[in-house]
Motif scaffolding. Structure first.
Motif, PDB file in Angstrom:
ATOM      1  N   TYR A   1     -19.282 -36.904 -26.754  1.00  0.00           N
ATOM      2  CA  TYR A   1     -20.178 -36.877 -28.276  1.00  0.00           C
ATOM      3  C   TYR A   1     -19.355 -36.970 -29.160  1.00  0.00           C
ATOM      4  O   TYR A   1     -18.389 -36.150 -29.676  1.00  0.00           O
ATOM      5  CB  TYR A   1     -20.881 -35.680 -27.893  1.00  0.00           C
ATOM      6  CG  TYR A   1     -22.139 -35.250 -28.747  1.00  0.00           C
ATOM      7  CD1 TYR A   1     -22.832 -36.413 -29.218  1.00  0.00           C
ATOM      8  CD2 TYR A   1     -22.497 -34.191 -29.372  1.00  0.00           C
ATOM      9  CE1 TYR A   1     -24.008 -36.193 -29.831  1.00  0.00           C
ATOM     10  CE2 TYR A   1     -23.637 -33.871 -30.049  1.00  0.00           C
ATOM     11  CZ  TYR A   1     -24.403 -35.390 -30.494  1.00  0.00           C
ATOM     12  OH  TYR A   1     -25.492 -34.848 -31.072  1.00  0.00           O
ATOM     13  N   THR A   2     -19.570 -37.972 -30.058  1.00  0.00           N
ATOM     14  CA  THR A   2     -18.749 -38.443 -31.198  1.00  0.00           C
ATOM     15  C   THR A   2     -19.759 -38.774 -32.428  1.00  0.00           C
ATOM     16  O   THR A   2     -21.035 -38.980 -32.286  1.00  0.00           O
ATOM     17  CB  THR A   2     -17.885 -39.468 -31.155  1.00  0.00           C
ATOM     18  OG1 THR A   2     -18.673 -40.608 -30.867  1.00  0.00           O
ATOM     19  CG2 THR A   2     -16.996 -39.310 -29.992  1.00  0.00           C
ATOM     20  N   ILE A   3     -19.311 -38.495 -33.552  1.00  0.00           N
ATOM     21  CA  ILE A   3     -19.676 -38.805 -34.798  1.00  0.00           C
ATOM     22  C   ILE A   3     -18.948 -39.872 -35.481  1.00  0.00           C
ATOM     23  O   ILE A   3     -17.689 -39.830 -35.496  1.00  0.00           O
ATOM     24  CB  ILE A   3     -20.437 -37.780 -35.657  1.00  0.00           C
ATOM     25  CG1 ILE A   3     -19.192 -36.702 -36.121  1.00  0.00           C
ATOM     26  CG2 ILE A   3     -21.453 -36.804 -35.190  1.00  0.00           C
ATOM     27  CD1 ILE A   3     -19.425 -35.774 -36.988  1.00  0.00           C
ATOM     28  N   THR A   4     -19.267 -40.640 -36.446  1.00  0.00           N
ATOM     29  CA  THR A   4     -18.583 -41.571 -37.133  1.00  0.00           C
ATOM     30  C   THR A   4     -18.699 -41.072 -38.515  1.00  0.00           C
ATOM     31  O   THR A   4     -19.408 -40.931 -39.187  1.00  0.00           O
ATOM     32  CB  THR A   4     -19.146 -43.111 -36.921  1.00  0.00           C
ATOM     33  OG1 THR A   4     -19.193 -43.414 -35.671  1.00  0.00           O
ATOM     34  CG2 THR A   4     -18.292 -43.991 -37.735  1.00  0.00           C
TER      35      THR A   4
ATOM     36  N   LEU B   1     -14.643 -36.746 -32.218  1.00  0.00           N
ATOM     37  CA  LEU B   1     -15.240 -36.030 -31.224  1.00  0.00           C
ATOM     38  C   LEU B   1     -15.772 -34.756 -31.718  1.00  0.00           C
ATOM     39  O   LEU B   1     -15.269 -34.026 -32.528  1.00  0.00           O
ATOM     40  CB  LEU B   1     -14.181 -35.617 -30.066  1.00  0.00           C
ATOM     41  CG  LEU B   1     -13.679 -36.705 -29.148  1.00  0.00           C
ATOM     42  CD1 LEU B   1     -12.432 -36.053 -28.423  1.00  0.00           C
ATOM     43  CD2 LEU B   1     -14.500 -37.035 -28.319  1.00  0.00           C
ATOM     44  N   MET B   2     -17.020 -34.496 -31.332  1.00  0.00           N
ATOM     45  CA  MET B   2     -17.846 -33.328 -31.659  1.00  0.00           C
ATOM     46  C   MET B   2     -17.041 -32.055 -31.343  1.00  0.00           C
ATOM     47  O   MET B   2     -16.987 -31.015 -32.184  1.00  0.00           O
ATOM     48  CB  MET B   2     -19.297 -33.195 -31.076  1.00  0.00           C
ATOM     49  CG  MET B   2     -19.920 -34.084 -31.530  1.00  0.00           C
ATOM     50  SD  MET B   2     -20.236 -33.983 -33.295  1.00  0.00           S
ATOM     51  CE  MET B   2     -21.896 -32.757 -33.392  1.00  0.00           C
ATOM     52  N   GLU B   3     -16.343 -32.071 -30.378  1.00  0.00           N
ATOM     53  CA  GLU B   3     -15.600 -31.044 -29.673  1.00  0.00           C
ATOM     54  C   GLU B   3     -14.440 -30.542 -30.691  1.00  0.00           C
ATOM     55  O   GLU B   3     -14.183 -29.504 -31.219  1.00  0.00           O
ATOM     56  CB  GLU B   3     -14.842 -31.219 -28.498  1.00  0.00           C
ATOM     57  CG  GLU B   3     -13.797 -30.257 -27.632  1.00  0.00           C
ATOM     58  CD  GLU B   3     -13.400 -30.797 -26.548  1.00  0.00           C
ATOM     59  OE1 GLU B   3     -12.139 -30.319 -26.210  1.00  0.00           O
ATOM     60  OE2 GLU B   3     -13.783 -31.411 -25.734  1.00  0.00           O
TER      61      GLU B   3
ATOM     62  N   LEU C   1     -25.014 -27.653 -32.883  1.00  0.00           N
ATOM     63  CA  LEU C   1     -24.124 -28.640 -32.507  1.00  0.00           C
ATOM     64  C   LEU C   1     -24.398 -28.517 -30.777  1.00  0.00           C
ATOM     65  O   LEU C   1     -24.317 -29.713 -30.393  1.00  0.00           O
ATOM     66  CB  LEU C   1     -22.846 -28.489 -33.257  1.00  0.00           C
ATOM     67  CG  LEU C   1     -22.865 -29.063 -34.512  1.00  0.00           C
ATOM     68  CD1 LEU C   1     -21.384 -29.083 -35.122  1.00  0.00           C
ATOM     69  CD2 LEU C   1     -23.155 -30.586 -34.637  1.00  0.00           C
ATOM     70  N   GLY C   2     -23.928 -27.565 -30.331  1.00  0.00           N
ATOM     71  CA  GLY C   2     -23.950 -27.054 -29.176  1.00  0.00           C
ATOM     72  C   GLY C   2     -25.373 -27.545 -28.486  1.00  0.00           C
ATOM     73  O   GLY C   2     -25.435 -28.079 -27.143  1.00  0.00           O
ATOM     74  N   LYS C   3     -26.334 -27.251 -29.003  1.00  0.00           N
ATOM     75  CA  LYS C   3     -27.823 -27.381 -28.360  1.00  0.00           C
ATOM     76  C   LYS C   3     -27.957 -28.880 -28.598  1.00  0.00           C
ATOM     77  O   LYS C   3     -28.535 -29.540 -27.734  1.00  0.00           O
ATOM     78  CB  LYS C   3     -28.924 -26.758 -29.357  1.00  0.00           C
ATOM     79  CG  LYS C   3     -28.844 -25.228 -28.912  1.00  0.00           C
ATOM     80  CD  LYS C   3     -29.194 -25.010 -27.488  1.00  0.00           C
ATOM     81  CE  LYS C   3     -29.366 -23.569 -27.148  1.00  0.00           C
ATOM     82  NZ  LYS C   3     -29.711 -23.332 -25.896  1.00  0.00           N
ATOM     83  N   ALA C   4     -27.490 -29.907 -29.798  1.00  0.00           N
ATOM     84  CA  ALA C   4     -27.622 -31.051 -29.641  1.00  0.00           C
ATOM     85  C   ALA C   4     -26.992 -31.841 -28.500  1.00  0.00           C
ATOM     86  O   ALA C   4     -27.428 -32.701 -27.807  1.00  0.00           O
ATOM     87  CB  ALA C   4     -27.298 -31.682 -30.844  1.00  0.00           C
TER      88      ALA C   4
END
Length: 87
Positions: free
Chosen positions: A50-53, A60-62, A29-32
């Motif tokens: 950086y988000t995903i639904t 948030l990816m965080e 995920l960090g690399k993406a």
């Protein structure tokens, strides 16, 4: 070695494997995210969060990364405790 002890060792190994796979996922995920930021730089754009639904909600990816890190830490704490109890 008793069957119970053997079972406990197997459970510990499986928890360690789960933790290792989650660590790999966290790394990926960090690399993406880094790659996405590089693309924004290349396009001379400001990187957006950086988000995903998931089920219509943005995550948030965080936040996902923090949740994964928490799971990894809990697994490793459990593994350490279980190893101590086997001694």
């Amino acid at each position: 070695m008793s069957d119970r002890r053997r079972q406990q060792r197997r459970e510990i190994r499986l928890q360690q494997r789960e933790s290792a796979w989650l660590q790999k996922a966290l790394f990926a995920l960090g690399k993406a995210e880094e790659t996405r930021e590089k693309l924004a730089d290349t396009l001379d754009e400001d990187p957006v969060p950086y988000t995903i639904t998931i089920q219509g909600e943005d995550l948030l990816m965080e936040d996902l990364e923090e949740a994964l890190q928490g799971r990894i830490e809990r697994l490793m704490d459990t593994v350490r405790e279980r190893r101590r109890s086997l001694r």
